[in-house]
Structures are given as C-alpha cells and as structure tokens.
Design an enzyme around this catalytic site. Structure first.
Site, PDB file in Angstrom:
ATOM      1  N   GLU A  57      -7.845 -40.084  24.104  1.00  0.00           N
ATOM      2  CA  GLU A  57      -8.970 -41.171  23.680  1.00  0.00           C
ATOM      3  C   GLU A  57      -9.087 -41.206  22.345  1.00  0.00           C
ATOM      4  OE1 GLU A  57      -9.862 -44.241  25.025  1.00  0.00           O
ATOM      5  OE2 GLU A  57     -10.982 -43.881  22.928  1.00  0.00           O
ATOM      6  N   ARG A 140     -19.607 -54.315  31.852  1.00  0.00           N
ATOM      7  CA  ARG A 140     -18.506 -53.492  31.774  1.00  0.00           C
ATOM      8  C   ARG A 140     -18.724 -52.033  31.637  1.00  0.00           C
ATOM      9  NH1 ARG A 140     -13.539 -56.240  29.226  1.00  0.00           N
ATOM     10  NH2 ARG A 140     -12.973 -53.853  28.801  1.00  0.00           N
ATOM     11  N   ARG A 222     -20.539 -63.042  22.399  1.00  0.00           N
ATOM     12  CA  ARG A 222     -20.559 -62.638  23.612  1.00  0.00           C
ATOM     13  C   ARG A 222     -22.175 -61.847  23.667  1.00  0.00           C
ATOM     14  NH1 ARG A 222     -15.286 -58.787  24.968  1.00  0.00           N
ATOM     15  NH2 ARG A 222     -15.699 -59.459  27.136  1.00  0.00           N
ATOM     16  N   ASP A 337      -3.465 -54.232  28.142  1.00  0.00           N
ATOM     17  CA  ASP A 337      -3.430 -55.150  27.067  1.00  0.00           C
ATOM     18  C   ASP A 337      -2.504 -54.649  26.189  1.00  0.00           C
ATOM     19  OD1 ASP A 337      -5.491 -56.845  27.938  1.00  0.00           O
ATOM     20  OD2 ASP A 337      -6.553 -56.186  26.064  1.00  0.00           O
ATOM     21  N   ALA A 350      -8.315 -57.545  32.382  1.00  0.00           N
ATOM     22  CA  ALA A 350      -8.736 -56.425  32.993  1.00  0.00           C
ATOM     23  C   ALA A 350      -8.075 -56.147  34.230  1.00  0.00           C
ATOM     24  CB  ALA A 350     -10.112 -55.893  32.912  1.00  0.00           C
TER      25      ALA A 350
END
Ligand SMILES: Cc1cc2nc3c(=O)[nH]c(=O)nc-3n(C[C@H](O)[C@H](O)[C@H](O)COP(=O)(O)OP(=O)(O)OC[C@H]3O[C@@H](n4cnc5c(N)ncnc54)[C@H](O)[C@@H]3O)c2cc1C
Length: 617
Positions: A57, A140, A222, A337, A350
C-alpha cells in the site's frame, strides 16, 4: 487466519468441480493497493492455505475518505460470498433508512428546484425494492476499519508505492519496484491501485490513451453533516432516509450513515466547460458551489450551508473499451477501479471491486500451482469484462438522466420515471454464484487445453525426438475477431488472446479442435515429462492469428501459399471432421478423395487460404 468449512461453495451450494488431482504448491500473490478491492481480495484468499498474500500500500497507514458509501444488493451478497466474515462485519456498521416505513424505498426522488410549474420538493417517484434487492449504506472509514480487522498482522507493507514491474521468466517471478527503492517479488501481482493505477500502465502501455482516466463532465461536493443539524435544516424525513433532489444539470443525494448519527451528502453538477483543471480532489470553494447550484431550492441551499471544508471531486471513469485487464507476460491482473472505474451515479463502483474479489479469490484459490494462475486470469476476465462494461456504460447514462440531460429523456419526468431504476436493478440482480460457476467452467477448459497441449508435447514415444520444434505458424488475418469467430465455428479453440501494449496488437493463438479420444483433464498431465518430442511439430503446433498492419501484409491475406494448399490439418477421423466442417458451412474446393496415403479433401478458410483435411493411413 480466517477459514470457512468449504470456501468453494457458491450461491448454489454446489462444491467447485475442481478435482485435487495434483498436489498443491504454494502460490505467492502480491496485491498492490489496500483499498476496498485489495483488502477484500486478501480476505477471500486467506481461505486457501496454499495462497500466500502480501499487500503493498502506497499510504503510510490505512485511511479512507470521510464520506458515505452506498452498497446495492449485489455488493452486499458479494461480501458474504468472498468470506462470510465480511458480510458479518458489514452488518455491524451498515445503516439502512432510519424510518421503518422507508426501508424498502430505493430513494425518494424529488425536484431540487421549480420545474414545469412544479415547486421544489415535488415528489417524482419512490421505487420500491424487493426482499432480494435490499441495500444499505455505511461510512467508508468504518467499513474499511472492519475489513482491516480481518487481515492478519504482517500482511500489509505500508509506504510501498509501486513504480515498476518486470518479470524474471527464468525464476517465474514478477518483480515489483517501489518508489522507496525497495523491491519485492511474487508469482503473480493483482493491481488494486485505483483509478489512477500504475499497474494499468504496465497492462495497456504507458502511452496508451485507453489507460488514462476520462473526465465525465461531472463534479461533486461530498460532505458529512451531524444528524441533529441535518434534521433541524431539512426535517427528519429527508435527513434520516434516502433522498435524491433532481435538478437541471445537477442533483443532490443524501442518506444516513454511522447508525443514523450522520447524514452523507453528495452534490453532483455538470461542468459548463466539459473540462477539469488541477487535482482530481481539491478543497471546495464556497463561491463555486453557489454558482453550480444557483436556482436550487431551499432544502438544497440549507444542506449546502452546512457543508464546511468539504472536498470537491472531479468525476472520472475509464473507457469500457479497455481490451484486457491483464498482462500475461508480467503475470499481472487489474481489479476494481484500476480495471473498470465507473461514474458513481449508481453507487456501484466499490460493489464491482467486491464482485471482482469474489470471483478472483475463489478461482485463484482453485489454482494448484503458480502455473495455473494465467488460466485463472483468463477465467476472471471472461466473466468480469462483460459485466463491468455494462456497469460503466450505465454509470455515465445515469449521471445524464439524474441531471435531466439524457438526450432521449431530458426533463420529461414521465420518461424519467419509466427508466430511473431499470439499470440499477440489472446491477443488483446479478446471480454471483452463477457468475463464479461460469468462471470456473472457463478455467477448467483452459486448464484442460493447456494440459492437452502439454500432453501432446510430452507423451509421444513412437517418434524421434527433435528439438527445436515448430511452436506456431502465422496466419495473416484482416480482423482478429472475425477470424476467431470463423475458426471457433470449426471447433478451434483460443489458447491465448493477449493485448500487447508496445505494439498495439493482440497475441492471438488458436489450436485445432481436440479429438474426443485425446485427454481433456488435467489429470492427464504427466508430471515427470521434461522434454518435447517431435509430435509437437506435427500435432502440437498452434496458429498465430497475425493481423495485417500495412498494405504489403494485407496483400497476403488469403493467399499465403500463392494458390497452393497452405496448411495440412491432420485428423484421426476424416468422416467425423468432414461432417463437422460441412455443418459449419465450410466451402470445399476439392471433394473427399481416397489416395494411397490417406483420405483427403481441400477447403477454404474465410480469407481463401487452402487447407487439406487429411487422415493418413
Ligand atoms: C464521488 C464518488 C462517490 C462514490 N460512491 C460510491 C458508492 O456509493 N458506492 C460504491 O460502490 N462506489 C462508490 N464510488 C466508487 C468507489 O469509491 C470505488 O469504486 C472504490 O473505492 C474502488 O475501490 P478500489 O479498491 O478498486 O480502489 P481505491 O479505493 O481507489 O483504492 C486504491 C488503493 O491503492 C493505493 N494505491 C494507489 N496507487 C498505488 C501505488 N502505485 N502503489 C501502491 N498502492 C497504491 C491507494 O492508496 C488506495 O489505498 C464512488 C466514487 C466517487 C468518486
């Protein structure tokens, strides 16, 4: 380690048809990117003890954006199918409509502003969902926190931003190089690195326009608003349930998250310029928001006034025309994605990453050794490419519809009502168990084909061993797909169909039909054989469909042997194959004839090349 009783059980309850005919060998899988897709895949793979997973990551720790996420029925089913623990974890943090009476309502669609003489707030439609279409929403970060709990310590390497990928074919390893200068290797790599994927550049080619995210013309603000403030502003009904305010060139959706303590807002708008400048996500500017939603009614304005320091997102997606999700030479596959980012107007992106993780975890888990991984990639693409293309297409269309700009609907509310929930129901109602079975069938076929080829190359004892042998013969074609369609009708199978980004070509290899008497199961593979006998040149050579790329090459299409018979297709049963080819509409140039050496007829392929069908005595 999370283990289930039988991880190969699908929706249907049937056990996977993979037979453990070979011993399992450890398979090292590297996952690049620890978002929802990468985490879910790693959790699914834990069920298969021989698959060893490591996540790389880029961020220094797990973090998710402060926003809500909507999960349709398909997404929620996918969670449990990946691993029941994901379904249970989601159930803990998911939020439905707060009002019992609204639980079966997809969204209440109302007018954002005055339209056709109807005031802002006028009810348009409230599609109801069936028991199998139940959906819910979550914060999320809360969902990702739950996923992280299911990933064993030591699985994730943080601060590992992938920069380069190569393959050491000699050792059968894919080598990853990270921005911090470190390297790692694995048998195969799954690129879960999001819409701005580095992995995708290695699959499609760095300069390939299809590798670039495409601005959809939409952008979004958002935000999360404490529920007490939201209720005070727009009332409990709208704040605590799922509402969508539709306006010309923009729409605003709200739904509760965090057990109803917070109201999530996404306010979408269409750009006038059609372009997006700067970072994909930037801090919101109040004056921009005011201009974007000028004329929107009181409820929307009250919501906007409560959105402080929120993010402003350019909405990008990927082309549905991406020809492949994988690089076979690099043993690299894209998921989520990075492969098929879609516009978010159905709340499905998602969920598609989760569906990917469902299919891929179980077919990778069914691989017995690293050499099976490419068959798993092919099987994954065979079901996931068509499905995600549909979701991508609908994503864009839905954005236009909700902004009252779809060319065939515009602001005609009756037309809008008739189709507003049609595509989303198709997305929700996918039978994910059946999709897995389809992928498993493709994988079995691919493994059988490669076992067959391998067997042809290793089992003959009657001929003199020659080396090298003929591996492929080029057949010049005008178009890959028309040639594949023609030869498929005759029973030929596609052994490989790989996009080669450097040349903008496909590497398409086909092989003649398998004889019913030839081995079709992986158990036929002789593990001990180490050499290729000469039968490879007479039986095992495959045909490379080579697309003509200039006028000189085009001149040879259909005339590769100057009018003579070009290729000789041997058979062990002339009559069977003569009938099969005739039934498929093949044009015979010379009828069957019995010669001293065997039975033979001459046929023409779709371009005019002449082929013998011949059974030697
Ligand atoms: C406005 C908006 C609203 C949305 N709403 C919804 C919704 O309601 N429902 C829904 O289902 N979907 C929604 N989506 C889509 C959803 O956010 C994505 O589809 C989903 O996050 C994709 O997950 P992923 O794991 O594939 O990628 P990501 O979530 O993008 O994760 C990628 C990971 O890879 C890491 N990474 C990136 N580059 C590298 C590198 N080079 N090396 C190593 N690691 C790297 C990143 O740090 C990140 O952790 C929405 C999207 C937008 C833009």
């Amino acid at each position: 380690m999370l283990r289930t009783e039988d991880p190969t059980l699908g929706d249907t309850g049937q056990v996977s048809a993979y037979t453990p005919c070979r011993e399992q060998v450890p398979i090292d899988i590297a996952i690049v990117g620890g978002g929802i897709g990468g985490l879910a895949l790693s959790i699914g793979l834990q069920q298969y003890g021989h698959v060893r997973v490591k996540i790389y990551e880029a961020a220094s720790k797990f973090s998710e954006i402060g926003a809500g996420v909507f999960f349709g029925a398909n997404s929620i089913r996918a969670m449990t199918l990946i691993h029941p623990a994901i379904g249970e974890a989601f159930a803990k943090i998911s939020t439905s409509a707060v009002w019992e009476s609204k639980r079966d309502t997809y969204f209440d669609f109302i007018l954002a502003h005055e339209l056709h003489g109807l005031p802002a707030g006028t009810h348009i439609i409230s599609p109801q969902v069936t028991a199998s279409e139940q959906h819910s929403t979550a914060h999320r970060a809360h969902f990702v926190d739950e996923l992280i709990k299911l990933v064993p310590d030591g699985t994730v390497g943080f601060g590992k931003r992938l920069a380069d990928i190569s393959r050491d074919e000699g050792r059968g390893k894919t080598i990853m190089k990270f921005a911090d200068g470190s390297t790692a290797e694995a048998d195969a790599v799954i690129g879960c690195d999001g819409i701005r994927s580095v992995c995708r550049d290695f699959v499609l080619g760095k300069n390939n326009p299809l590798s670039q995210p495409v601005f959809t013309g939409k952008h979004a603000y958002r935000g999360l608003i404490p529920m007490d403030k939201a209720i005070a502003a727009i009332g409990a009904e709208k704040a605590q349930n799922r509402f969508m305010f539709l306006g010309v060139s923009g729409h605003v959706l709200v739904f509760p998250v965090a057990e109803g303590q917070v109201m999530n807002v996404v306010a979408f708008s269409t750009t006038k310029s059609g372009t997006w400048e700067g970072e994909g996500v930037k801090p919101m500017k109040r004056e921009d928001m005011d201009a974007d939603f000028e004329g929107f009614g009181e409820d929307c304005q009250k919501i906007f006034s409560l959105m402080e320091n929120t993010d402003h997102w350019g909405i990008f997606d990927l082309s549905p025309d991406i020809p492949t999700f994988s690089s076979r030479p690099l043993h690299l596959l894209l998921l989520g994605d990075s492969a098929h980012a879609c516009a978010p107007h159905q709340g499905a992106g998602a969920g598609q990453a989760l569906e990917d993780a469902h299919i891929l975890s179980h077919i990778l888990g069914a691989c017995r050794s690293p050499s099976d991984v490419l068959a798993a990639f092919g099987a994954f693409e065979s079901v996931r490419m068509p499905r995600t293309k549909v979701v991508q297409k609908y994503g864009r269309l839905q954005g236009e519809l909700l902004d009252l700009q779809r060319p065939d609907v515009g602001d005609d509310l009756e037309k809008l009502k008739a189709i507003i929930d049609v595509p989303i129901r198709e997305i929700w109602n996918c039978d994910l168990g059946a999709e897995l079975e389809k992928a498993q069938a493709v994988m079995r076929r691919k493994l059988a084909e490669s076992a067959h080829t391998y067997a042809l190359l290793t089992t003959s004892t009657t001929r003199v061993i020659t080396m090298p042998y003929i591996a492929h013969i080029s057949l010049i074609v005008r178009d890959y797909d028309e040639a594949i369609a023609f030869y498929s009708r005759l029973g030929f199978t596609v052994v490989e169909d790989t996009f080669v980004p450097e040349q903008q070509k496909r590497w398409v290899v086909i092989q003649p039909p398998l004889s019913p008497s030839q081995p079709t199961s992986t158990s036929a593979v002789p593990e001990s054989a180490t050499h290729r006998p000469s039968s490879a040149s007479s039986q095992g050579a495959t045909i490379l469909l080579a697309r003509a790329s200039n006028p000189e090459q085009e001149a040879f299409i259909g005339n590769q042997a100057g009018g003579r018979v070009f290729l000789f297709l041997g058979t062990d049963d002339f009559d069977r194959d003569y009938k099969r080819f005739s039934d498929a509409g093949v044009e015979w140039v010379r009828p069957p004839k019995v010669e001293a050496y065997g039975k033979v007829a001459v046929w023409k392929d779709l371009y005019g090349n002449l082929w013998d069908l011949i059974q030697h005595y």
